[in-house]
Write a protein that holds these residues in place. Structure first.
Motif, PDB file in Angstrom:
ATOM      1  N   ILE A 173       0.835  -1.202   0.000  1.00 46.67           N
ATOM      2  CA  ILE A 173       0.000   0.000   0.000  1.00 46.67           C
ATOM      3  C   ILE A 173       0.871   1.254   0.000  1.00 46.67           C
ATOM      4  O   ILE A 173       0.599   2.230  -0.709  1.00 46.67           O
ATOM      5  CB  ILE A 173      -0.948  -0.003   1.215  1.00 46.67           C
ATOM      6  N   LEU A 174       1.951   1.239   0.791  1.00 46.62           N
ATOM      7  CA  LEU A 174       2.845   2.394   0.841  1.00 46.62           C
ATOM      8  C   LEU A 174       3.525   2.632  -0.498  1.00 46.62           C
ATOM      9  O   LEU A 174       3.621   3.785  -0.958  1.00 46.62           O
ATOM     10  CB  LEU A 174       3.913   2.199   1.928  1.00 46.62           C
ATOM     11  N   PHE A 175       4.007   1.576  -1.142  1.00 49.01           N
ATOM     12  CA  PHE A 175       4.647   1.728  -2.451  1.00 49.01           C
ATOM     13  C   PHE A 175       3.663   2.294  -3.473  1.00 49.01           C
ATOM     14  O   PHE A 175       4.010   3.161  -4.280  1.00 49.01           O
ATOM     15  CB  PHE A 175       5.206   0.386  -2.940  1.00 49.01           C
ATOM     16  N   ALA A 176       2.421   1.796  -3.433  1.00 49.46           N
ATOM     17  CA  ALA A 176       1.392   2.321  -4.331  1.00 49.46           C
ATOM     18  C   ALA A 176       1.109   3.790  -4.019  1.00 49.46           C
ATOM     19  O   ALA A 176       0.929   4.617  -4.925  1.00 49.46           O
ATOM     20  CB  ALA A 176       0.111   1.495  -4.197  1.00 49.46           C
ATOM     21  N   GLY A 177       1.094   4.131  -2.714  1.00 53.52           N
ATOM     22  CA  GLY A 177       0.869   5.512  -2.310  1.00 53.52           C
ATOM     23  C   GLY A 177       1.976   6.434  -2.772  1.00 53.52           C
ATOM     24  O   GLY A 177       1.731   7.572  -3.206  1.00 53.52           O
ATOM     25  N   ILE A 178       3.225   5.968  -2.701  1.00 54.46           N
ATOM     26  CA  ILE A 178       4.365   6.764  -3.161  1.00 54.46           C
ATOM     27  C   ILE A 178       4.249   7.052  -4.656  1.00 54.46           C
ATOM     28  O   ILE A 178       4.425   8.193  -5.111  1.00 54.46           O
ATOM     29  CB  ILE A 178       5.691   6.043  -2.848  1.00 54.46           C
ATOM     30  N   ALA A 179       3.939   6.008  -5.437  1.00 56.49           N
ATOM     31  CA  ALA A 179       3.794   6.183  -6.889  1.00 56.49           C
ATOM     32  C   ALA A 179       2.655   7.150  -7.216  1.00 56.49           C
ATOM     33  O   ALA A 179       2.789   8.031  -8.077  1.00 56.49           O
ATOM     34  CB  ALA A 179       3.548   4.828  -7.547  1.00 56.49           C
ATOM     35  N   ALA A 180       1.523   6.992  -6.502  1.00 61.95           N
ATOM     36  CA  ALA A 180       0.365   7.854  -6.746  1.00 61.95           C
ATOM     37  C   ALA A 180       0.667   9.299  -6.372  1.00 61.95           C
ATOM     38  O   ALA A 180       0.294  10.231  -7.096  1.00 61.95           O
ATOM     39  CB  ALA A 180      -0.840   7.342  -5.959  1.00 61.95           C
ATOM     40  N   LEU A 181       1.345   9.507  -5.231  1.00 63.69           N
ATOM     41  CA  LEU A 181       1.678  10.864  -4.797  1.00 63.69           C
ATOM     42  C   LEU A 181       2.641  11.541  -5.765  1.00 63.69           C
ATOM     43  O   LEU A 181       2.509  12.734  -6.060  1.00 63.69           O
ATOM     44  CB  LEU A 181       2.288  10.836  -3.393  1.00 63.69           C
ATOM     45  N   MET A 182       3.619  10.794  -6.273  1.00 63.78           N
ATOM     46  CA  MET A 182       4.561  11.364  -7.235  1.00 63.78           C
ATOM     47  C   MET A 182       3.837  11.790  -8.511  1.00 63.78           C
ATOM     48  O   MET A 182       4.038  12.900  -9.016  1.00 63.78           O
ATOM     49  CB  MET A 182       5.659  10.349  -7.559  1.00 63.78           C
ATOM     50  N   ALA A 183       2.962  10.912  -9.014  1.00 60.69           N
ATOM     51  CA  ALA A 183       2.212  11.240 -10.229  1.00 60.69           C
ATOM     52  C   ALA A 183       1.285  12.433  -9.998  1.00 60.69           C
ATOM     53  O   ALA A 183       1.198  13.341 -10.839  1.00 60.69           O
ATOM     54  CB  ALA A 183       1.406  10.015 -10.678  1.00 60.69           C
ATOM     55  N   PHE A 184       0.606  12.442  -8.843  1.00 59.06           N
ATOM     56  CA  PHE A 184      -0.319  13.534  -8.529  1.00 59.06           C
ATOM     57  C   PHE A 184       0.413  14.859  -8.357  1.00 59.06           C
ATOM     58  O   PHE A 184      -0.072  15.913  -8.793  1.00 59.06           O
ATOM     59  CB  PHE A 184      -1.094  13.183  -7.263  1.00 59.06           C
ATOM     60  N   SER A 185       1.593  14.836  -7.746  1.00 59.16           N
ATOM     61  CA  SER A 185       2.371  16.049  -7.539  1.00 59.16           C
ATOM     62  C   SER A 185       2.840  16.634  -8.869  1.00 59.16           C
ATOM     63  O   SER A 185       2.791  17.860  -9.069  1.00 59.16           O
ATOM     64  CB  SER A 185       3.580  15.760  -6.641  1.00 59.16           C
TER      65      SER A 185
END
Length: 272
Positions: free
Chosen positions: A79-91
Protein backbone atom coordinates in the motif's frame (compact mmCIF):
# COMPACT_ATOMS: atom_id res chain seq x y z
CA UNK A 1 13.08 -8.09 21.23
CA UNK A 2 11.08 -5.11 19.96
CA UNK A 3 13.21 -3.28 17.37
CA UNK A 4 13.44 0.50 16.82
CA UNK A 5 12.08 0.28 13.25
CA UNK A 6 9.01 -1.61 14.48
CA UNK A 7 8.47 1.04 17.14
CA UNK A 8 8.75 3.90 14.62
CA UNK A 9 6.28 2.27 12.22
CA UNK A 10 3.90 1.46 15.07
CA UNK A 11 4.06 4.98 16.50
CA UNK A 12 3.59 6.67 13.11
CA UNK A 13 0.59 4.53 12.31
CA UNK A 14 -0.94 5.05 15.74
CA UNK A 15 -0.84 8.80 15.13
CA UNK A 16 -2.32 8.36 11.64
CA UNK A 17 -5.02 6.14 13.15
CA UNK A 18 -5.98 8.96 15.53
CA UNK A 19 -6.17 11.40 12.61
CA UNK A 20 -8.37 8.96 10.68
CA UNK A 21 -10.65 8.43 13.67
CA UNK A 22 -10.95 12.21 14.12
CA UNK A 23 -11.86 12.66 10.45
CA UNK A 24 -14.52 9.95 10.72
CA UNK A 25 -15.90 11.48 13.92
CA UNK A 26 -16.14 14.98 12.45
CA UNK A 27 -17.77 13.74 9.23
CA UNK A 28 -20.37 11.82 11.30
CA UNK A 29 -20.97 14.99 13.32
CA UNK A 30 -21.72 16.88 10.09
CA UNK A 31 -24.06 14.10 8.92
CA UNK A 32 -25.99 14.18 12.21
CA UNK A 33 -26.26 17.94 12.79
CA UNK A 34 -28.69 19.80 10.55
CA UNK A 35 -27.21 23.27 11.17
CA UNK A 36 -24.22 22.53 8.93
CA UNK A 37 -24.13 24.80 5.85
CA UNK A 38 -24.31 23.45 2.29
CA UNK A 39 -20.66 24.42 1.79
CA UNK A 40 -19.55 22.45 4.84
CA UNK A 41 -21.73 19.48 3.94
CA UNK A 42 -19.91 19.15 0.61
CA UNK A 43 -16.84 17.78 2.42
CA UNK A 44 -18.69 15.18 4.52
CA UNK A 45 -18.40 12.22 2.16
CA UNK A 46 -14.76 12.88 1.08
CA UNK A 47 -13.76 13.42 4.71
CA UNK A 48 -15.44 10.18 5.80
CA UNK A 49 -13.80 8.23 2.96
CA UNK A 50 -10.37 9.68 3.76
CA UNK A 51 -10.79 8.90 7.45
CA UNK A 52 -11.76 5.28 6.78
CA UNK A 53 -8.80 4.76 4.41
CA UNK A 54 -6.34 6.25 6.91
CA UNK A 55 -7.80 4.17 9.75
CA UNK A 56 -7.68 0.87 7.83
CA UNK A 57 -4.17 1.38 6.41
CA UNK A 58 -2.72 2.52 9.74
CA UNK A 59 -4.40 -0.42 11.51
CA UNK A 60 -2.69 -2.82 9.08
CA UNK A 61 0.62 -1.06 9.79
CA UNK A 62 0.16 -1.36 13.56
CA UNK A 63 -0.70 -5.06 13.31
CA UNK A 64 2.28 -5.71 11.07
CA UNK A 65 4.81 -3.79 13.16
CA UNK A 66 3.64 -4.35 16.74
CA UNK A 67 2.32 -7.90 16.45
CA UNK A 68 4.97 -9.03 13.93
CA UNK A 69 2.43 -10.28 11.40
CA UNK A 70 4.35 -10.67 8.13
CA UNK A 71 1.24 -10.85 5.92
CA UNK A 72 -0.04 -7.57 7.37
CA UNK A 73 3.38 -5.94 7.04
CA UNK A 74 3.76 -7.01 3.40
CA UNK A 75 0.25 -5.71 2.65
CA UNK A 76 1.12 -2.44 4.39
CA UNK A 77 4.34 -2.04 2.37
CA UNK A 78 2.52 -2.73 -0.89
CA UNK A 79 0.00 0.00 0.00
CA UNK A 80 2.84 2.39 0.84
CA UNK A 81 4.65 1.73 -2.45
CA UNK A 82 1.39 2.32 -4.33
CA UNK A 83 0.87 5.51 -2.31
CA UNK A 84 4.36 6.76 -3.16
CA UNK A 85 3.79 6.18 -6.89
CA UNK A 86 0.36 7.85 -6.75
CA UNK A 87 1.68 10.86 -4.80
CA UNK A 88 4.56 11.36 -7.23
CA UNK A 89 2.21 11.24 -10.23
CA UNK A 90 -0.32 13.53 -8.53
CA UNK A 91 2.37 16.05 -7.54
CA UNK A 92 3.69 16.24 -11.10
CA UNK A 93 0.12 16.69 -12.35
CA UNK A 94 -0.54 19.47 -9.82
CA UNK A 95 2.63 21.30 -10.84
CA UNK A 96 1.57 21.51 -14.47
CA UNK A 97 -2.14 22.33 -14.01
CA UNK A 98 -1.43 25.11 -11.47
CA UNK A 99 1.51 26.62 -13.33
CA UNK A 100 -0.63 29.37 -14.90
CA UNK A 101 -2.97 31.97 -13.43
CA UNK A 102 -0.85 34.40 -11.40
CA UNK A 103 -3.20 37.33 -12.09
CA UNK A 104 -2.86 40.70 -13.83
CA UNK A 105 -1.43 43.81 -12.20
CA UNK A 106 -3.80 46.79 -12.48
CA UNK A 107 -2.17 50.21 -12.71
CA UNK A 108 -2.68 52.27 -9.55
CA UNK A 109 -4.32 49.40 -7.68
CA UNK A 110 -3.13 47.34 -4.74
CA UNK A 111 -4.86 44.21 -6.00
CA UNK A 112 -4.66 41.93 -9.02
CA UNK A 113 -7.46 40.96 -11.36
CA UNK A 114 -7.99 37.50 -12.84
CA UNK A 115 -9.42 35.99 -16.01
CA UNK A 116 -10.67 32.44 -16.48
CA UNK A 117 -8.69 32.04 -19.72
CA UNK A 118 -5.47 32.36 -17.71
CA UNK A 119 -6.12 29.05 -15.93
CA UNK A 120 -5.80 25.50 -17.16
CA UNK A 121 -8.78 23.72 -18.68
CA UNK A 122 -8.75 21.26 -15.78
CA UNK A 123 -9.05 24.03 -13.19
CA UNK A 124 -11.81 25.73 -15.20
CA UNK A 125 -13.82 22.56 -14.80
CA UNK A 126 -14.24 23.39 -11.11
CA UNK A 127 -16.41 26.43 -11.91
CA UNK A 128 -18.21 25.12 -14.98
CA UNK A 129 -21.91 24.44 -15.39
CA UNK A 130 -23.93 23.44 -12.34
CA UNK A 131 -20.88 23.48 -10.11
CA UNK A 132 -20.87 27.27 -10.17
CA UNK A 133 -24.41 27.42 -8.75
CA UNK A 134 -23.23 25.64 -5.61
CA UNK A 135 -20.04 27.69 -5.35
CA UNK A 136 -21.97 30.94 -5.78
CA UNK A 137 -24.31 29.88 -2.99
CA UNK A 138 -21.30 29.13 -0.77
CA UNK A 139 -19.81 32.56 -1.47
CA UNK A 140 -23.07 34.22 -0.43
CA UNK A 141 -23.26 32.08 2.74
CA UNK A 142 -19.66 32.90 3.64
CA UNK A 143 -20.27 36.67 3.24
CA UNK A 144 -16.90 37.04 1.53
CA UNK A 145 -17.48 40.74 0.85
CA UNK A 146 -18.56 41.78 4.35
CA UNK A 147 -14.99 42.65 5.33
CA UNK A 148 -15.04 45.46 2.75
CA UNK A 149 -18.20 47.01 4.16
CA UNK A 150 -16.61 48.44 7.31
CA UNK A 151 -14.05 51.11 8.03
CA UNK A 152 -12.10 53.53 5.87
CA UNK A 153 -11.75 51.13 2.93
CA UNK A 154 -15.53 51.00 2.55
CA UNK A 155 -16.04 54.73 2.02
CA UNK A 156 -12.82 56.18 0.57
CA UNK A 157 -11.99 55.27 -3.02
CA UNK A 158 -8.23 55.78 -2.70
CA UNK A 159 -8.07 53.53 0.36
CA UNK A 160 -10.06 50.86 -1.48
CA UNK A 161 -7.95 51.05 -4.62
CA UNK A 162 -4.76 50.49 -2.63
CA UNK A 163 -6.08 47.63 -0.50
CA UNK A 164 -4.58 44.21 -1.15
CA UNK A 165 -7.78 42.32 -1.93
CA UNK A 166 -7.93 38.54 -1.96
CA UNK A 167 -8.56 36.97 -5.40
CA UNK A 168 -12.18 36.23 -4.46
CA UNK A 169 -12.77 39.77 -3.18
CA UNK A 170 -11.16 41.21 -6.31
CA UNK A 171 -13.33 39.15 -8.64
CA UNK A 172 -16.63 38.88 -6.75
CA UNK A 173 -17.00 42.03 -4.64
CA UNK A 174 -16.40 44.76 -7.24
CA UNK A 175 -16.81 45.26 -10.99
CA UNK A 176 -13.72 44.77 -13.19
CA UNK A 177 -11.56 47.88 -13.55
CA UNK A 178 -12.06 48.11 -17.32
CA UNK A 179 -15.80 48.63 -16.76
CA UNK A 180 -14.96 52.15 -15.51
CA UNK A 181 -17.65 52.07 -12.85
CA UNK A 182 -17.77 54.97 -10.40
CA UNK A 183 -16.93 54.14 -6.77
CA UNK A 184 -19.62 55.00 -4.22
CA UNK A 185 -18.51 52.55 -1.56
CA UNK A 186 -16.68 49.23 -1.55
CA UNK A 187 -19.72 47.22 -2.67
CA UNK A 188 -21.80 49.90 -4.42
CA UNK A 189 -20.70 51.16 -7.84
CA UNK A 190 -22.41 53.31 -10.46
CA UNK A 191 -22.11 52.38 -14.14
CA UNK A 192 -20.48 54.88 -16.51
CA UNK A 193 -22.51 57.25 -18.65
CA UNK A 194 -23.23 57.03 -22.37
CA UNK A 195 -19.70 58.18 -23.21
CA UNK A 196 -18.22 54.97 -21.86
CA UNK A 197 -15.22 53.52 -23.62
CA UNK A 198 -15.69 50.69 -26.08
CA UNK A 199 -13.98 48.17 -23.82
CA UNK A 200 -16.81 48.64 -21.34
CA UNK A 201 -19.40 47.22 -23.74
CA UNK A 202 -17.11 44.32 -24.66
CA UNK A 203 -16.84 43.04 -21.07
CA UNK A 204 -19.90 40.97 -20.19
CA UNK A 205 -19.10 41.31 -16.50
CA UNK A 206 -20.06 44.98 -16.65
CA UNK A 207 -23.68 44.01 -17.30
CA UNK A 208 -23.48 41.17 -14.76
CA UNK A 209 -22.62 43.55 -11.88
CA UNK A 210 -25.42 44.20 -9.39
CA UNK A 211 -25.55 46.55 -6.41
CA UNK A 212 -27.81 44.04 -4.65
CA UNK A 213 -25.53 42.99 -1.79
CA UNK A 214 -26.34 39.29 -2.12
CA UNK A 215 -25.43 39.31 -5.83
CA UNK A 216 -22.67 41.86 -6.55
CA UNK A 217 -20.40 40.21 -9.15
CA UNK A 218 -21.19 36.61 -8.17
CA UNK A 219 -22.45 36.02 -11.74
CA UNK A 220 -19.28 37.46 -13.30
CA UNK A 221 -16.51 35.52 -15.03
CA UNK A 222 -14.16 37.63 -12.92
CA UNK A 223 -15.66 36.00 -9.82
CA UNK A 224 -15.10 32.55 -11.31
CA UNK A 225 -11.50 33.57 -12.02
CA UNK A 226 -11.08 34.78 -8.44
CA UNK A 227 -12.33 31.44 -7.15
CA UNK A 228 -9.96 29.66 -9.55
CA UNK A 229 -7.06 31.77 -8.25
CA UNK A 230 -7.99 30.75 -4.72
CA UNK A 231 -8.24 27.08 -5.75
CA UNK A 232 -4.90 27.35 -7.53
CA UNK A 233 -3.30 28.75 -4.38
CA UNK A 234 -4.72 25.89 -2.28
CA UNK A 235 -3.53 23.32 -4.80
CA UNK A 236 -0.03 24.88 -4.74
CA UNK A 237 -0.04 24.53 -0.95
CA UNK A 238 -1.20 20.94 -1.40
CA UNK A 239 1.73 20.38 -3.78
CA UNK A 240 4.19 21.44 -1.06
CA UNK A 241 2.33 19.26 1.45
CA UNK A 242 2.46 16.31 -0.94
CA UNK A 243 6.22 16.64 -1.31
CA UNK A 244 6.68 16.68 2.48
CA UNK A 245 4.27 13.76 2.83
CA UNK A 246 6.17 11.87 0.14
CA UNK A 247 9.42 12.25 2.06
CA UNK A 248 7.70 11.09 5.26
CA UNK A 249 6.11 8.06 3.58
CA UNK A 250 9.45 7.06 2.05
CA UNK A 251 11.04 7.25 5.51
CA UNK A 252 8.23 5.18 7.05
CA UNK A 253 8.45 2.72 4.17
CA UNK A 254 12.17 2.32 4.81
CA UNK A 255 11.45 1.60 8.48
CA UNK A 256 8.69 -0.76 7.37
CA UNK A 257 11.13 -2.76 5.25
CA UNK A 258 13.46 -3.06 8.23
CA UNK A 259 10.52 -4.02 10.46
CA UNK A 260 9.59 -6.79 8.02
CA UNK A 261 13.13 -8.15 8.16
CA UNK A 262 12.93 -8.01 11.94
CA UNK A 263 9.66 -9.96 11.83
CA UNK A 264 11.22 -12.63 9.62
CA UNK A 265 14.25 -12.86 11.94
CA UNK A 266 11.96 -13.20 14.99
CA UNK A 267 9.91 -15.90 13.24
CA UNK A 268 13.01 -17.90 12.36
CA UNK A 269 14.26 -17.56 15.94
CA UNK A 270 10.95 -18.82 17.31
CA UNK A 271 11.09 -21.85 15.01
CA UNK A 272 14.65 -22.60 16.09
Amino acid sequence: MFRVSNFVVGLANTLVMLVGASAIGYSIYMFVHQDVTDCESAIRAPLLTTGIILLVVSLIGVIGSCFKENVAMVSYLVILFAGIAALMAFSIFLFFVTNKGAGHVVSGRGYREYHTVDFSTWLNGFVGGKRWVGIRSCLAEASVCDELSDGRVSQIADAFYHKNLSPIQSGCCKPPSDCNFQFKNATFWMPPGKNATKVTTENGDCDAWSNVQTELCFNCNACKAGVLANIREKWRHLLVFNICLLILIIAVCSCGCRARRNNLTATESDRA
